[in-house]
Design a protein around this motif. Structure first.
Motif, PDB file in Angstrom:
ATOM      1  N   ASP A 213      27.003  19.442   4.004  1.00  0.00           N
ATOM      2  CA  ASP A 213      26.172  18.935   5.103  1.00  0.00           C
ATOM      3  C   ASP A 213      24.601  19.558   5.247  1.00  0.00           C
ATOM      4  O   ASP A 213      24.725  20.324   4.099  1.00  0.00           O
ATOM      5  CB  ASP A 213      26.814  19.218   6.307  1.00  0.00           C
ATOM      6  CG  ASP A 213      27.092  20.550   6.661  1.00  0.00           C
ATOM      7  OD1 ASP A 213      26.464  21.443   6.388  1.00  0.00           O
ATOM      8  OD2 ASP A 213      28.409  20.924   7.204  1.00  0.00           O
ATOM      9  N   ALA A 214      23.942  18.887   6.138  1.00  0.00           N
ATOM     10  CA  ALA A 214      22.370  19.480   6.042  1.00  0.00           C
ATOM     11  C   ALA A 214      22.384  20.717   6.659  1.00  0.00           C
ATOM     12  O   ALA A 214      21.225  21.375   6.771  1.00  0.00           O
ATOM     13  CB  ALA A 214      21.838  18.293   6.949  1.00  0.00           C
ATOM     14  N   ASP A 215      23.576  21.393   7.239  1.00  0.00           N
ATOM     15  CA  ASP A 215      23.259  22.988   7.713  1.00  0.00           C
ATOM     16  C   ASP A 215      22.582  23.769   7.050  1.00  0.00           C
ATOM     17  O   ASP A 215      21.831  24.616   7.483  1.00  0.00           O
ATOM     18  CB  ASP A 215      24.445  23.282   8.370  1.00  0.00           C
ATOM     19  CG  ASP A 215      25.191  22.672   9.532  1.00  0.00           C
ATOM     20  OD1 ASP A 215      24.479  21.456  10.093  1.00  0.00           O
ATOM     21  OD2 ASP A 215      26.253  22.821   9.901  1.00  0.00           O
ATOM     22  N   VAL A 216      22.846  23.750   5.805  1.00  0.00           N
ATOM     23  CA  VAL A 216      22.297  24.867   4.722  1.00  0.00           C
ATOM     24  C   VAL A 216      20.807  24.415   4.528  1.00  0.00           C
ATOM     25  O   VAL A 216      20.133  25.408   4.562  1.00  0.00           O
ATOM     26  CB  VAL A 216      23.093  24.740   3.407  1.00  0.00           C
ATOM     27  CG1 VAL A 216      22.400  25.634   2.423  1.00  0.00           C
ATOM     28  CG2 VAL A 216      24.515  25.197   3.520  1.00  0.00           C
ATOM     29  N   ALA A 217      20.506  23.144   4.354  1.00  0.00           N
ATOM     30  CA  ALA A 217      19.052  22.949   4.205  1.00  0.00           C
ATOM     31  C   ALA A 217      18.173  23.356   5.206  1.00  0.00           C
ATOM     32  O   ALA A 217      17.214  23.876   5.257  1.00  0.00           O
ATOM     33  CB  ALA A 217      19.051  21.393   3.834  1.00  0.00           C
ATOM     34  N   ALA A 218      18.864  22.906   6.546  1.00  0.00           N
ATOM     35  CA  ALA A 218      18.332  23.362   7.670  1.00  0.00           C
ATOM     36  C   ALA A 218      18.196  24.738   7.873  1.00  0.00           C
ATOM     37  O   ALA A 218      17.098  25.434   8.107  1.00  0.00           O
ATOM     38  CB  ALA A 218      18.886  22.870   8.979  1.00  0.00           C
ATOM     39  N   GLY A 219      19.006  25.533   7.660  1.00  0.00           N
ATOM     40  CA  GLY A 219      18.829  26.948   7.397  1.00  0.00           C
ATOM     41  C   GLY A 219      17.765  27.481   6.708  1.00  0.00           C
ATOM     42  O   GLY A 219      16.839  28.445   6.728  1.00  0.00           O
ATOM     43  N   PHE A 220      17.615  26.964   5.307  1.00  0.00           N
ATOM     44  CA  PHE A 220      16.412  27.566   4.319  1.00  0.00           C
ATOM     45  C   PHE A 220      15.316  27.074   5.077  1.00  0.00           C
ATOM     46  O   PHE A 220      14.026  27.735   4.843  1.00  0.00           O
ATOM     47  CB  PHE A 220      16.714  26.898   3.140  1.00  0.00           C
ATOM     48  CG  PHE A 220      17.648  27.380   2.305  1.00  0.00           C
ATOM     49  CD1 PHE A 220      17.339  28.783   1.637  1.00  0.00           C
ATOM     50  CD2 PHE A 220      19.056  27.055   1.959  1.00  0.00           C
ATOM     51  CE1 PHE A 220      18.164  29.473   0.679  1.00  0.00           C
ATOM     52  CE2 PHE A 220      19.838  27.914   1.131  1.00  0.00           C
ATOM     53  CZ  PHE A 220      19.547  28.951   0.613  1.00  0.00           C
ATOM     54  N   ILE A 221      15.174  25.874   5.582  1.00  0.00           N
ATOM     55  CA  ILE A 221      13.957  25.355   6.335  1.00  0.00           C
ATOM     56  C   ILE A 221      13.402  26.439   7.361  1.00  0.00           C
ATOM     57  O   ILE A 221      12.225  27.024   7.440  1.00  0.00           O
ATOM     58  CB  ILE A 221      13.696  24.068   6.756  1.00  0.00           C
ATOM     59  CG1 ILE A 221      14.171  23.041   5.626  1.00  0.00           C
ATOM     60  CG2 ILE A 221      12.614  23.723   7.450  1.00  0.00           C
ATOM     61  CD1 ILE A 221      14.591  21.609   6.069  1.00  0.00           C
ATOM     62  N   LEU A 222      14.457  26.828   8.216  1.00  0.00           N
ATOM     63  CA  LEU A 222      13.928  27.701   9.382  1.00  0.00           C
ATOM     64  C   LEU A 222      13.846  28.906   8.799  1.00  0.00           C
ATOM     65  O   LEU A 222      12.907  29.639   9.329  1.00  0.00           O
ATOM     66  CB  LEU A 222      15.313  27.746  10.312  1.00  0.00           C
ATOM     67  CG  LEU A 222      15.797  26.552  11.059  1.00  0.00           C
ATOM     68  CD1 LEU A 222      17.093  26.615  11.769  1.00  0.00           C
ATOM     69  CD2 LEU A 222      14.401  26.259  12.226  1.00  0.00           C
ATOM     70  N   ALA A 223      14.458  29.537   7.772  1.00  0.00           N
ATOM     71  CA  ALA A 223      13.891  30.812   7.347  1.00  0.00           C
ATOM     72  C   ALA A 223      12.549  30.886   6.639  1.00  0.00           C
ATOM     73  O   ALA A 223      11.788  31.890   6.763  1.00  0.00           O
ATOM     74  CB  ALA A 223      14.973  31.243   5.948  1.00  0.00           C
ATOM     75  N   GLU A 224      12.200  29.777   5.912  1.00  0.00           N
ATOM     76  CA  GLU A 224      10.853  29.592   5.433  1.00  0.00           C
ATOM     77  C   GLU A 224       9.826  29.715   6.636  1.00  0.00           C
ATOM     78  O   GLU A 224       8.700  30.212   6.652  1.00  0.00           O
ATOM     79  CB  GLU A 224      10.630  28.465   4.504  1.00  0.00           C
ATOM     80  CG  GLU A 224      11.222  28.541   3.220  1.00  0.00           C
ATOM     81  CD  GLU A 224      11.031  30.039   2.201  1.00  0.00           C
ATOM     82  OE1 GLU A 224       9.565  30.240   2.453  1.00  0.00           O
ATOM     83  OE2 GLU A 224      11.929  30.645   1.979  1.00  0.00           O
ATOM     84  N   ASP A 225      10.275  28.789   7.615  1.00  0.00           N
ATOM     85  CA  ASP A 225       9.269  28.964   8.964  1.00  0.00           C
ATOM     86  C   ASP A 225       9.104  30.275   9.518  1.00  0.00           C
ATOM     87  O   ASP A 225       7.949  30.499   9.967  1.00  0.00           O
ATOM     88  CB  ASP A 225       9.870  27.789   9.870  1.00  0.00           C
ATOM     89  CG  ASP A 225       9.003  27.819  11.027  1.00  0.00           C
ATOM     90  OD1 ASP A 225       7.722  27.218  10.735  1.00  0.00           O
ATOM     91  OD2 ASP A 225       9.479  27.756  12.350  1.00  0.00           O
TER      92      ASP A 225
END
Length: 337
Positions: A213-225
């Motif tokens: 699901d998209a939770d992992v992708a969302a986590g990497f985006i938030l970490a870069e932010d």
């Protein structure tokens, strides 16, 4: 005076005259109390010269010619090596003991110059970089980020652009960072994720394709932010570039392609900067995204990411999905042939 006491019994012959017009006289030279005593053959003192003022008129020549001061007509010729050495030694000792205000001034000026030089070398470049990063407008930062992405894609390949997947990617960017154009996916080159000036986050396609699901992708985006908030991406770029690159950007608004290419290569090869768990969890909380899937994507054992797992802000709470099932399927086809 130690130097003088060594020679208090030293005597030697010499030739003395008190003016240029008088004839030279045989004299006996001896040391007095901080003075040179010149006596006749009957040991009657003719004159006393202050050792602090004695001047050698013919350095290196023999016989040595001395004067009580440079402007005096009075002179004394000495051929005795021991006496010549003694006068030189005592005069040097007196000179060392004398205060030298000019020398102190030189030291003070030298210290000030050194301090200014150190300030220019150590403080000024960093100050210029920080100031430059702070005054670059958002539109220019976005333009620089776009140019940097162009250099990155020469290594990573062109961004994935399947039409339906692009729509889903816009939904993901809006959902996580409130910006439809915030996320770019590339087929290779990027280990996991990087962020660019202007706010864009670049993901490796594996972050989309290798999870359920998209939770992992969302986590990497938030970490870069979070990393971008931890250190301004524009400042990070300028720290990697030369001082003159910063100065040119500040004065002309121009940034060379060579500087961007070098930074892009470094960005793809260096390890991600660690992010404080507290700061990262605050972003997960605000975006209503669980942190556990991201944590296990970093470390499948969970041992090094226990803070993100145990303090997951979405544990036991209902929440909207990061992406609907249909958008998630579309997003997974973003890099499809």
């Amino acid at each position: 005076m130690t130097a003088l006491s060594q020679f208090d019994r030293l005597e030697a012959p010499g030739l003395w005259r008190d003016t240029e017009d008088t004839q030279r006289r045989d004299v006996i030279i001896s040391f007095g109390d901080a003075s040179l005593v010149i006596s006749d053959q009957n040991e009657t003192a003719l004159t006393h010269w202050s050792l602090a003022a004695v001047t050698r008129l013919n350095p290196g020549a023999r016989p040595a010619l001395f004067s009580p001061d440079p402007d005096s007509e009075e002179t004394l010729e000495i051929d005795d090596e021991v006496m010549i050495g003694a006068i030189n030694k005592v005069s040097a000792a007196i000179e060392r003991a004398r205060p030298h205000p000019g020398r102190l001034r030189v030291w003070l000026l030298g210290g000030a110059a050194l301090a200014v030089t150190a300030l220019a070398v150590l403080w000024l470049p960093n100050a210029v970089r920080r100031h430059t990063a702070s005054v670059v407008p958002a539109t220019m930062q976005s333009d620089i980020g776009g140019r940097l992405l162009g250099h990155i894609t020469r290594i990573s390949g062109a961004p994935c652009r399947a039409p339906e997947g692009r729509q889903a990617l816009s939904v993901l960017g809006s959902r996580v960072l409130k910006r439809a154009d915030a996320v770019v996916v590339v087929p290779a080159g990027v280990a996991q994720a990087v962020h660019l000036p202007g706010g864009a986050v670049v993901l490796n396609r594996a972050i989309i394709e290798d999870y359920d699901d998209a939770d992992v992708a969302a986590g990497f985006i938030l970490a870069e932010d979070a990393r971008a908030a931890q250190k301004d991406p524009m400042l990070d770029l300028l720290d990697h570039a030369s001082f003159w690159t910063s100065l040119k950007l500040l004065t002309t608004g121009k940034l060379s392609d060579d500087a961007l290419q070098a930074y892009g290569e470094a960005l793809l090869t260096r390890a991600p900067t660690p992010v404080n768990d507290e700061a990262l969890l605050a972003r997960f909380t605000q975006a209503k995204v669980p942190s556990t899937p991201y944590a296990y994507a970093l470390d499948v054992s969970g041992e090094t990411v226990l803070g993100l797992i145990e303090a997951d802000p979405m544990r036991g709470q209902s929440r909207p999905p990061v992406l609907s099932d249909s958008n998630w399927v579309r997003l997974q086809g973003l890099c499809g042939e």
